[in-house]
Design an enzyme around this catalytic site. Structure first.
Site, mmCIF file in Angstrom:
data_model
loop_
_atom_site.group_PDB
_atom_site.id
_atom_site.type_symbol
_atom_site.label_atom_id
_atom_site.label_comp_id
_atom_site.label_asym_id
_atom_site.label_seq_id
_atom_site.Cartn_x
_atom_site.Cartn_y
_atom_site.Cartn_z
ATOM 1 N N GLY A 43 -0.291 0.400 -5.746
ATOM 2 C CA GLY A 43 -0.971 -0.634 -4.959
ATOM 3 C C GLY A 43 -0.913 -1.972 -5.664
ATOM 4 O O GLY A 43 -1.862 -2.758 -5.612
ATOM 5 N N ARG A 74 -0.727 -6.632 -4.200
ATOM 6 C CA ARG A 74 -1.727 -7.601 -3.764
ATOM 7 C C ARG A 74 -3.086 -7.250 -4.357
ATOM 8 O O ARG A 74 -3.274 -6.174 -4.926
ATOM 9 C CB ARG A 74 -1.831 -7.632 -2.231
ATOM 10 N N THR A 93 3.950 -0.389 -0.553
ATOM 11 C CA THR A 93 4.683 -0.037 0.661
ATOM 12 C C THR A 93 5.320 -1.233 1.335
ATOM 13 O O THR A 93 6.174 -1.068 2.200
ATOM 14 C CB THR A 93 3.748 0.661 1.670
ATOM 15 N N VAL A 123 2.682 6.748 -1.917
ATOM 16 C CA VAL A 123 2.086 7.486 -3.032
ATOM 17 C C VAL A 123 1.388 8.767 -2.595
ATOM 18 O O VAL A 123 1.024 9.599 -3.427
ATOM 19 C CB VAL A 123 1.113 6.607 -3.841
ATOM 20 N N TYR A 171 -14.495 7.199 2.514
ATOM 21 C CA TYR A 171 -14.179 6.379 1.346
ATOM 22 C C TYR A 171 -15.025 6.781 0.136
ATOM 23 O O TYR A 171 -14.503 6.938 -0.974
ATOM 24 C CB TYR A 171 -14.406 4.908 1.692
ATOM 25 N N ALA A 172 -16.332 6.965 0.357
ATOM 26 C CA ALA A 172 -17.217 7.356 -0.741
ATOM 27 C C ALA A 172 -16.820 8.712 -1.302
ATOM 28 O O ALA A 172 -16.807 8.919 -2.525
ATOM 29 C CB ALA A 172 -18.670 7.372 -0.261
ATOM 30 N N ALA A 173 -16.494 9.647 -0.411
ATOM 31 C CA ALA A 173 -16.066 10.970 -0.865
ATOM 32 C C ALA A 173 -14.779 10.883 -1.678
ATOM 33 O O ALA A 173 -14.623 11.553 -2.711
ATOM 34 C CB ALA A 173 -15.877 11.905 0.328
#
Length: 249
Positions: free
Chosen positions: A12, A15, A37, A65, A156-158
């Protein structure tokens, strides 16, 4: 803090946080490989890296990835080109925020694939060479949300909580081979996304931060450089929060 001639891979890296981390490592003397990507962004960042480290000391790989075969091929090529990888920064991540009752299976699977499976893929591809070298630094970019939770972000949290658990377990596996595995958990960091918030939303965020301000990408990059460099050689399995005091773990 110098990492002269160390080879770093940043996922990643085209940016935002990833780019800031890549630039920080390059300015500290590292040879930097970024993955992403977007071909156009990747080539632009590669030009910026080359201006810092010189021709042949940086590279861009267009990689999904979440796909193990693509990652394996890229890592094989990187090691053939540079001879080694000393530092891995697992920064790739996405959000697909939604209340659980409205969240689709795809929302869940996509976030888990990019945020968590990518860590497995990159570490699985690199660990053997690091073990042979008996040295290495692995730094996973999680989030304070992985420690505290956040409504509308159960996926997202998980995923970020899973990265933290992954870090702690892998650190115990690799410590005997002198490989340090740590985690950076940013809080609210200034970005295009936060700039789009209205003043009411920004004020609500700032009330959660004891320092009363958001961080910037360089704050996170500085933390990564510390964990990548020799000053952290006796630190492993740690979660370094960069959040202005939001969490007190």
């Amino acid at each position: 803090m110098s990492i002269k001639d160390e080879v770093a891979v940043v996922t990643g890296g085209t940016r935002g946080l990833g780019k800031a981390i890549a630039m920080k490592l390059a300015n500290a003397g590292g040879k930097v490989v970024i993955m992403g990507t977007n071909q156009e962004r990747g080539e632009q960042v590669l030009q910026e890296l080359t201006a810092i480290v010189g021709e042949g000391n940086s590279a861009f790989y267009q990689v999904d990835v979440s796909n193990q075969e693509s990652v394996d091929e890229a890592i094989k090529s990187i090691i053939e080109k540079f001879g080694k990888v000393d530092i891995l920064v697992n920064n790739a991540g996405i959000t697909q925020d939604q209340l659980l009752i409205k969240m689709t299976e795809k929302n869940w699977d996509d976030v888990m694939a990019i945020n968590v499976k990518s860590c497995y893929n990159l570490c699985h591809a690199l660990v053997r060479s690091m073990m042979k070298a008996r040295k290495g630094k692995i730094i996973n970019i999680s989030s304070v949300v992985g420690l505290t939770g956040n409504p509308g972000q159960v996926n997202y949290a998980a995923s970020k909580g899973a990265m933290i658990a992954f870090t702690k377990a892998l650190a115990k596996e690799l410590a005997v081979r002198n490989i340090c595995v740590n985690c950076v958990a940013p809080g609210f960091i200034q970005s295009d996304m936060t700039e789009a918030l209205n003043e009411t939303q920004k004020e609500a965020i700032l009330r959660q931060i004891p320092m009363g301000r958001m961080g910037d990408a360089n704050n996170v990059a500085d933390a990564v450089l510390f964990l990548a460099g020799p000053s952290s050689d006796y630190i492993t399995g740690h979660v370094l929060t960069v959040d202005g005091g939001m969490t007190t773990y």
